[in-house]
Write a protein that holds these residues in place. Structure first.
Motif, short mmCIF file in Angstrom:
data_model
loop_
_atom_site.label_atom_id
_atom_site.label_comp_id
_atom_site.label_asym_id
_atom_site.label_seq_id
_atom_site.Cartn_x
_atom_site.Cartn_y
_atom_site.Cartn_z
N PRO A 75 38.14 53.71 43.70
CA PRO A 75 39.05 52.58 43.19
C PRO A 75 40.39 52.68 43.75
O PRO A 75 40.70 51.40 44.40
CB PRO A 75 39.34 52.66 41.74
CG PRO A 75 38.97 54.20 41.31
CD PRO A 75 37.91 54.73 42.17
N ALA A 134 41.81 49.52 46.31
CA ALA A 134 42.89 48.93 45.97
C ALA A 134 43.95 49.00 47.62
O ALA A 134 44.57 48.09 47.49
CB ALA A 134 43.96 49.51 45.00
N ILE A 144 33.08 48.18 41.50
CA ILE A 144 34.01 47.31 41.23
C ILE A 144 33.93 46.22 42.21
O ILE A 144 34.05 45.14 41.77
CB ILE A 144 35.40 48.04 41.80
CG1 ILE A 144 35.87 49.06 40.76
CG2 ILE A 144 36.55 47.03 41.92
CD1 ILE A 144 36.97 50.04 41.38
N GLU A 153 39.20 49.06 25.58
CA GLU A 153 39.74 48.55 26.98
C GLU A 153 39.84 47.22 26.79
O GLU A 153 40.62 46.57 27.23
CB GLU A 153 38.79 49.04 28.02
CG GLU A 153 39.24 50.44 28.51
CD GLU A 153 38.20 51.21 29.36
OE1 GLU A 153 37.65 50.07 30.22
OE2 GLU A 153 38.60 52.16 29.85
N ALA A 206 47.43 43.07 33.38
CA ALA A 206 46.50 44.03 34.04
C ALA A 206 47.12 45.10 34.92
O ALA A 206 46.48 46.15 35.01
CB ALA A 206 45.47 43.04 35.11
N GLN A 207 48.31 44.74 35.43
CA GLN A 207 49.03 45.70 36.25
C GLN A 207 49.25 47.09 35.08
O GLN A 207 49.09 48.11 35.53
CB GLN A 207 50.31 45.27 36.80
CG GLN A 207 51.05 46.27 37.38
CD GLN A 207 52.62 45.55 37.69
OE1 GLN A 207 53.04 44.94 37.21
NE2 GLN A 207 53.09 46.43 38.78
N SER A 262 46.21 49.15 34.35
CA SER A 262 45.79 49.91 35.65
C SER A 262 46.79 51.00 35.71
O SER A 262 46.29 52.03 36.06
CB SER A 262 46.21 49.13 37.03
OG SER A 262 45.16 47.91 37.00
N MET A 311 45.97 53.37 33.27
CA MET A 311 44.49 54.29 33.55
C MET A 311 44.54 55.01 34.60
O MET A 311 43.75 56.11 34.83
CB MET A 311 43.53 53.07 34.04
CG MET A 311 43.08 52.07 32.74
SD MET A 311 42.02 53.21 31.56
CE MET A 311 40.61 53.67 32.46
N SER A 312 45.78 55.11 35.43
CA SER A 312 45.86 56.06 36.35
C SER A 312 46.10 57.57 35.88
O SER A 312 46.11 58.46 36.49
CB SER A 312 47.09 55.91 37.25
OG SER A 312 47.04 54.67 37.90
N SER A 348 47.72 56.36 42.42
CA SER A 348 47.09 55.34 41.86
C SER A 348 48.05 54.30 40.96
O SER A 348 48.04 53.33 41.10
CB SER A 348 46.30 55.99 40.67
OG SER A 348 45.52 55.05 39.96
N SER A 404 48.84 50.19 42.00
CA SER A 404 48.71 49.27 40.96
C SER A 404 49.93 48.39 40.92
O SER A 404 50.07 47.30 40.82
CB SER A 404 48.64 50.08 39.50
OG SER A 404 47.54 50.61 39.36
N GLN A 413 37.51 38.46 37.64
CA GLN A 413 37.49 40.23 37.39
C GLN A 413 36.49 40.48 36.10
O GLN A 413 36.31 39.71 35.03
CB GLN A 413 38.76 40.53 37.22
CG GLN A 413 39.80 40.45 38.14
CD GLN A 413 41.12 41.09 38.05
OE1 GLN A 413 41.64 41.15 36.93
NE2 GLN A 413 41.71 41.71 38.81
#
Length: 292
Positions: free
Chosen positions: A106, A110, A162, A225, A234-235, A238, A241-242, A275, A279, A291
């Motif tokens: 991912p 990105a 993805i 999630e 969403a940011q 992300s 999730m990092s 990550s 993001s 998405q």
């Protein structure tokens, strides 16, 4: 009057619980390797997950037309490849390191989609972290090189997951897409696991653990999630999730007694920084229309 939990705070709790349950489930799955191997564990995880997701989302109600099925098939194959390669990887290397290496998928998606020169710094952090995790062939406690390559291969499959997940986004809800993709992966890998491990998959010692792994590492995290994404940008999702490589390392320590060196923790930290940085960069990029 009692205070109610704000939606954003609830979302944070859901993301943290999703990561904890996912990595705990994978740690439990690793305990099954001596009994049924990575192949059998993958078969149980994908098989039970596909059944659960299909019962919940009922993808047959909006089955894609013939010309729209190829992206879903590739999406499902990427999902299956990600699972089997990752399980084979963590059979050889610690869980936290495996997750950090898998994150290259991912991260690459990105960062390669960005056109900003300053994002080269995040690329540098990711590359530095990966190089720090590469096995030292002269050391007695070096990482297994095959395990490292398998984790990187799982990351490549994650990138395909993805990219093709986005292509299938206009063919139904995210839940239906995941259910169909999981079914494709199960159709391919459940027979492989069954042929590899035989009757060992059907013992009462294994089936409850396989179901627990499927719930903890697929069904429950995915549901949490989805709740989180409804209540936070969403940011922010992300960025949170990092933290997954660090949570995986802690789960590996608590459940599997896997100890990491300070050098390896520093490498994981660099991957997390990369990550988070990627993001933050996405905030200024146009958001994709679809998405998963």
């Amino acid at each position: 009057m009692p205070r109610t939990i704000s939606p954003f705070f609830l979302a944070i709790i859901c993301v943290l619980l999703a990561m904890v349950t996912l990595q705990s489930g994978i740690s439990i799955a690793k305990n099954l390797f001596p009994i049924i191997g990575p192949e059998g564990t993958t078969a149980l995880r994908l098989g039970f997950s596909a059944i659960i997701l299909c019962l919940v989302f009922k993808p047959w109600k909006a089955f894609p037309r013939l010309g729209q099925r190829l992206p879903i098939v590739i999406y499902g194959l990427s999902l299956g490849g990600m699972n089997i390669l990752f399980f084979h990887a963590i059979e050889r290397i610690p869980l936290g390191i495996g997750v950090a290496l898998e994150f290259t998928g991912p991260l690459a998606v990105a960062l390669l989609s960005s056109r900003r020169k300053r994002d080269l710094f995040w690329v540098g952090c990711a590359i530095a972290g990966i190089f720090m995790l590469l096995p030292d062939m002269t050391g007695e406690e070096s990482l297994d090189p095959i395990g490292v390559l398998l984790a990187l291969g799982a990351g490549a499959c994650w990138a395909g997951y993805i990219l093709f997940g986005k292509k299938t986004g206009n063919q139904g809800s995210g839940g239906m897409t995941v259910a169909l993709g999981m079914s494709v992966a199960a159709i391919v890998l459940v027979p492989y696991g069954a042929i590899s491990q035989g009757a060992a998959l059907l013992t009462w010692e294994v089936i409850p653990l396989g179901l627990l792994v499927a719930v903890m590492s697929s069904a429950l995290p995915y549901t949490l999630e989805m709740v989180a994404l409804r209540n936070m940008p969403a940011q922010g999702f992300s960025i949170m999730m990092s933290l997954e490589p660090a949570i995986a390392a802690m789960a590996g320590f608590m459940i599997l007694s896997e100890l990491l060196s300070i050098w390896q923790w520093l490498a994981i930290l660099l991957v997390i920084i990369a990550s988070v940085g990627s993001s933050l960069s996405v905030k200024q990029e146009p958001a994709p229309k679809e998405q998963v």
